[in-house]
Design a protein around this motif. Structure first.
Motif: not given
Lengths: 313, 325, 252
Positions: B210, B215-216, B219-223, C49-52, C70-71, C74, C77, C79, C81, C99, C101-102, C152
């Motif tokens: 993954i 990166r995006e 993070i989207g997959l919660g890593i 939460r891709l950017q702070p 983050s987990r 996931a 939500l 996303i 991009r 998808g 994985f979370p 997901q």
């Protein structure tokens, strides 16, 4: 403007040479002076050869961060040298006249360089790919060279020993005269080609449009570059980033890519950096052997800087 | 993870396993003093040779090969660039500089201390490389390895200079050029940590796949992207430092093997990790055996053989790809 | 519900978002529209939460996005991009499988497999499922990425211009799929769209942004008026009503 700076560079080169000869002169003055003159001649040759070959190479490849040694040409020279030893046998190699040997090596490098680089230039590869391939060629040839060395003489492979850094302190003065002939001839050709070089720097399409035969000219220029690289590598050993350092400096100083100005400027800068640096390290810092490493270090940093900044645009 | 697809047939696995076993036995048999394998069990002298020299040497080759190939795979994942490996990203050179400095300052330090310092240096050097690599434009994938090679060269220049001043150039060449002839029982066992690192890579295999998506997507997959980056860096640094300290750096293993496996089977790390490890082990074993045979009874260091074999493979990969795009 | 309160965001000195507050209740399709550089993508990436976060608070179902692991997020939500590039040599089904994985941290249960298969089938990828992503066309790749986000199986789905690269057939199919997961499964879809008519045809609510601010928020009927569109996009366009839905003839 550019002319004034060129004069300034000339004066600086003269000053460096004078300092190199004069500082700390004592004892048997005639003897020491003769020794120093020989070394000076070698250093001047090396500085000019590397600088000019780098500028020409950059023009031919249309890239400011390429140099013959980054593309592995000096490694190729050492490999060719080892190949000669391998073919002639260690004894045969040692008994060969050094001038003849050097001549053979120069011709060998010219042939190998053309065989390798011309197809790459012809296919107009992506510049990054070409750079990377060149660097890997360098590693490959160094490995091949040491493999050959081991095969020839597994115990002591001292017949041709390659240092990882150029040693400007121990130059091969026995090759000086022959090398000087090669250098001077190459420089004359380069100078006469200065306007053609300006056209070549516009790229293959524009050059052909202006009536310059691209393939023929580039082949000739590559041969020229190979000869100059052979001279410098034979005299002091491989240098990775010296050419880059000098070419970048020279272009900054005269602020021009016109070869009528740039070629002499690069040659003079090469002399200033090499002779001046050697004087400085020998007398002021008391460590003459370090110059090669320091030049590599600074040149490498400049390369990284050019890479990162250049790609930002 | 997804078992329905992309699993090479059982036969491929069997043949590969057999090939590795043959190389393993060959590596035990080949050497200056002959070792008749049929008499090993009855001849105590042969047994001794096997236990003290040949077996450790063979294990070292397998561990180094597998470890460096996995380190290369992880480097390529973290930098998202196919042409990067520990030897071309400043990792090996940083490790060399690290062990050189600790040898200079604390010559009496134990091997594991030196390895630890080398690992720390490798970690720092690789982090700097990755931070810079991520700033280079992704449209020009060749800039990253080029940057890495020169970056490694600059660090190498510092190490050479320091070694030169301290008259340690001999040592440096031991670390920079991989060679198994000095591997004996009692002097290679730390290398088993490399196997541990490969196991860690196996545990995080899915996360590594993954990570390669960026990166995006990660993070989207919660890593936890930053933490995974650290884990990957630690694996790479530890393996590289072990290789450098114990046998010397072997170039190109980490580059050639993952690339070839990716060509054949794709990039799902869960599915390819075992193949990459086995491929690395096989390649290094084969090169070491070749090095022992080419100029028998003399030995050619495995690093030199690999420089030629791996360099040729790299160029082939490069132009194969260049031809496509 | 997604709750965005007083969010501002700067890139170096340039303000991208200025004091945005927005509530998106659970269920339904919300379209974000607006001219280039309005801050739509930035807003979406902050929610995901891709950017702070620099200023303000964002929470999803009560979970603050900047502090929740983050987990855990996931699982709530997903996303997608715009212009996600995949350099890895992965097969379509492998990619869609990630998808999941979370939920299983890599181990696929039968249930996971069923969800992956459904997502693959839903986007017409069954025949392509053993192909490497790099061998697909741009539209096929986009469908694989959307399928991954679908797999997901989160309550909230954020999509940043997912219609890029899709032909008319698949653009319509994707919008209808989004509509149906919102209606049948009560999911919340937030989608950045360039085509305001897609927004009108399939969204419940349209939020219009310009220069880092929300300048309009309402049903398609409220947003797609000549005056409102002039305010948002800077030119007047004819609006016709077909089958009770407004459509802007912005090509004229």
């Amino acid at each position: 403007m550019a002319d004034r700076r060129l004069h300034g560079l000339g004066l600086a080169a003269l000053a460096a040479a004078a300092a190199f000869l004069a500082i700390g002169l004592k004892g048997n003055i005639a003897f020491v002076l003769e020794l120093r003159l020989l070394k000076l001649a070698a250093l001047v040759q090396v500085g000019v050869a590397i600088a000019v070959s780098t500028v020409i190479f950059q023009t031919v490849t249309g890239n400011r961060i390429l140099t013959p040694s980054i593309m592995g040409l000096d490694a190729l020279y050492l490999f060719g040298q080892m190949l000669l030893v391998f073919l002639l046998g260690g004894v045969g190699y040692v008994t060969l006249d050094p001038q003849l040997k050097f001549g053979l090596e120069v011709v060998l490098l010219m042939g190998l360089a053309c065989a390798l680089l011309l197809p790459m230039l012809r296919s107009r590869l992506d510049m990054g790919l070409m750079l990377l391939a060149g660097v890997v060629f360098g590693v490959l040839f160094r490995s091949l060279q040491s493999l050959l060395a081991r095969l020839i003489d597994p115990n002591e492979f001292a017949v041709v020993q390659s240092a990882s850094f150029a040693n400007f302190n121990a130059v091969r003065t026995d090759l000086l005269v022959f090398a000087a002939i090669v250098t001077v001839v190459a420089l004359i050709i380069a100078w006469r080609a200065r306007h053609v070089l300006d056209v070549i720097s516009l790229g293959p399409d524009a050059a052909m449009g202006l009536g310059v035969s691209w393939a023929g000219t580039v082949t000739g220029l590559l041969l020229l570059v190979s000869a100059l690289v052979a001279v410098s590598t034979a005299l002091v050993g491989p240098v990775a980033f010296f050419g880059l350092l000098v070419a970048a400096l020279a272009e900054r100083i005269v602020n021009s890519r016109r070869h009528a100005v740039l070629l002499p400027a690069a040659g003079l800068t090469g002399i200033v950096v090499l002779v001046g640096g050697q004087t400085l390290f020998q007398h002021a810092l008391g460590n003459a052997t370090a110059l090669g490493v320091v030049i590599e270090f600074v040149g490498g940093l400049i390369f990284l800087l050019l890479l990162v900044l250049g790609s930002r645009k | 993870m997804i078992s329905a697809v992309s699993k090479p047939s059982l036969w491929t696995g069997l043949i590969a396993g057999l090939g590795l076993a043959v190389l393993f036995v060959l590596s035990l048999a080949v050497g200056v003093s002959p070792l008749p394998l049929n008499k090993v069990l009855s001849d105590p002298e042969a047994m001794q040779l096997l236990a003290v020299s040949r077996l450790p040497r063979t294990f070292a080759a397998v561990l180094c090969g597998a470890g460096l190939a996995i380190a290369g795979l992880i480097m390529q994942t973290l930098s998202r660039n196919r042409f990067v490996e520990p030897a071309t990203a400043g990792t090996a050179q940083s490790a060399e500089l690290g062990i050189l400095l600790v040898t200079l300052l604390f010559p009496a330090a134990a091997l594991w201390v030196k390895t630890l310092v080398a690992g720390g240096a490798a970690l720092v050097g690789t982090s700097v490389f990755l931070a810079t690599a991520h700033r280079l434009p992704p449209q020009q994938p060749f800039l990253v390895p080029l940057f890495g090679i020169v970056y490694g060269g600059v660090i190498g220049a510092v190490a050479t200079f320091a070694a030169w001043q301290a008259d340690l150039l001999q040592f440096l060449s031991v670390w920079t050029n991989g060679e198994f002839s000095g591997v004996l029982r009692g002097r290679y066992e730390l290398l088993w940590i490399a196997a541990l690192m490969v196991a860690v890579a196996w545990i995080v295999a899915d996360r590594l796949t993954i990570m390669a998506l960026g990166r995006e997507a990660s993070i989207g997959l919660g890593i936890d992207y930053a933490r995974m980056m650290q884990i990957g860096l630690v694996i790479v640094s530890v393996i590289t430092a072990l290789a450098v300290v114990i046998v010397g750096m072997i170039p190109f293993v980490g580059l050639a093997v993952p690339n070839i496996v990716s060509r054949l089977m794709g990039d799902n790390v869960r599915g390819t990790l075992g193949w990459v490890a086995a491929g690395g082990a096989g390649l290094v074993l084969a090169c070491d055996i070749a090095g022992r045979l080419l100029r028998y009874p003399y030995e050619i260091p495995v690093g030199t053989v690999m420089g030629v074999v791996g360099g040729a493979v790299f160029l082939w990969l490069l132009f194969r790809r260049g031809g496509h795009g | 519900m997604i709750r965005i309160e007083n969010v501002s965001f700067k890139h170096r000195a340039t303000p991208i978002l200025s004091d945005i507050s927005l509530d998106i209740p659970k269920g339904g399709v919300v379209a974000l529209i607006g001219p280039n550089g309005a801050g739509k993508s930035t807003l979406l990436s902050l929610v995901a939460r891709l950017q702070p976060l620099q200023a303000g608070v964002i929470s999803v179902d009560g979970l603050p996005v900047d502090t929740t692991p983050s987990r855990d997020l996931a699982k709530v939500l997903a996303i997608l991009r715009q212009d996600t590039t995949i350099a890895s040599r992965l097969r379509v089904r492998e990619l869609v499988g990630f998808g999941r994985f979370p939920h299983g941290r890599g181990r696929l249960t039968q249930e996971d497999d069923a969800i992956v298969d459904a997502a693959v089938a839903q986007f017409d990828l069954t025949d392509l499922s053993d192909r490497f992503i790099e061998t697909l066309s741009g539209g096929q790749r986009q469908r694989a990425l959307v399928a991954m986000a679908f797999a997901q199986d989160t309550d909230y789905l954020l999509l940043d211009e997912p219609l890029n690269n899709l032909d008319m057939y698949y653009a319509r199919a994707l919008m209808r799929s989004l509509r149906s997961v919102a209606d049948a499964n009560g999911k919340t879809v937030v989608i950045v769209l360039h085509d305001i008519n897609q927004a009108s045809a399939h969204a419940d609510r349209i939020v219009a942004m310009k220069s880092g601010r929300i300048i309009a928020d309402g049903t398609p009927g409220e947003i797609l008026t000549p005056d409102m569109l002039d305010t948002v996009f800077g030119f007047r366009m004819r609006v016709e009503t077909i089958e009770g839905k407004p459509f802007a003839l912005h090509q004229l």
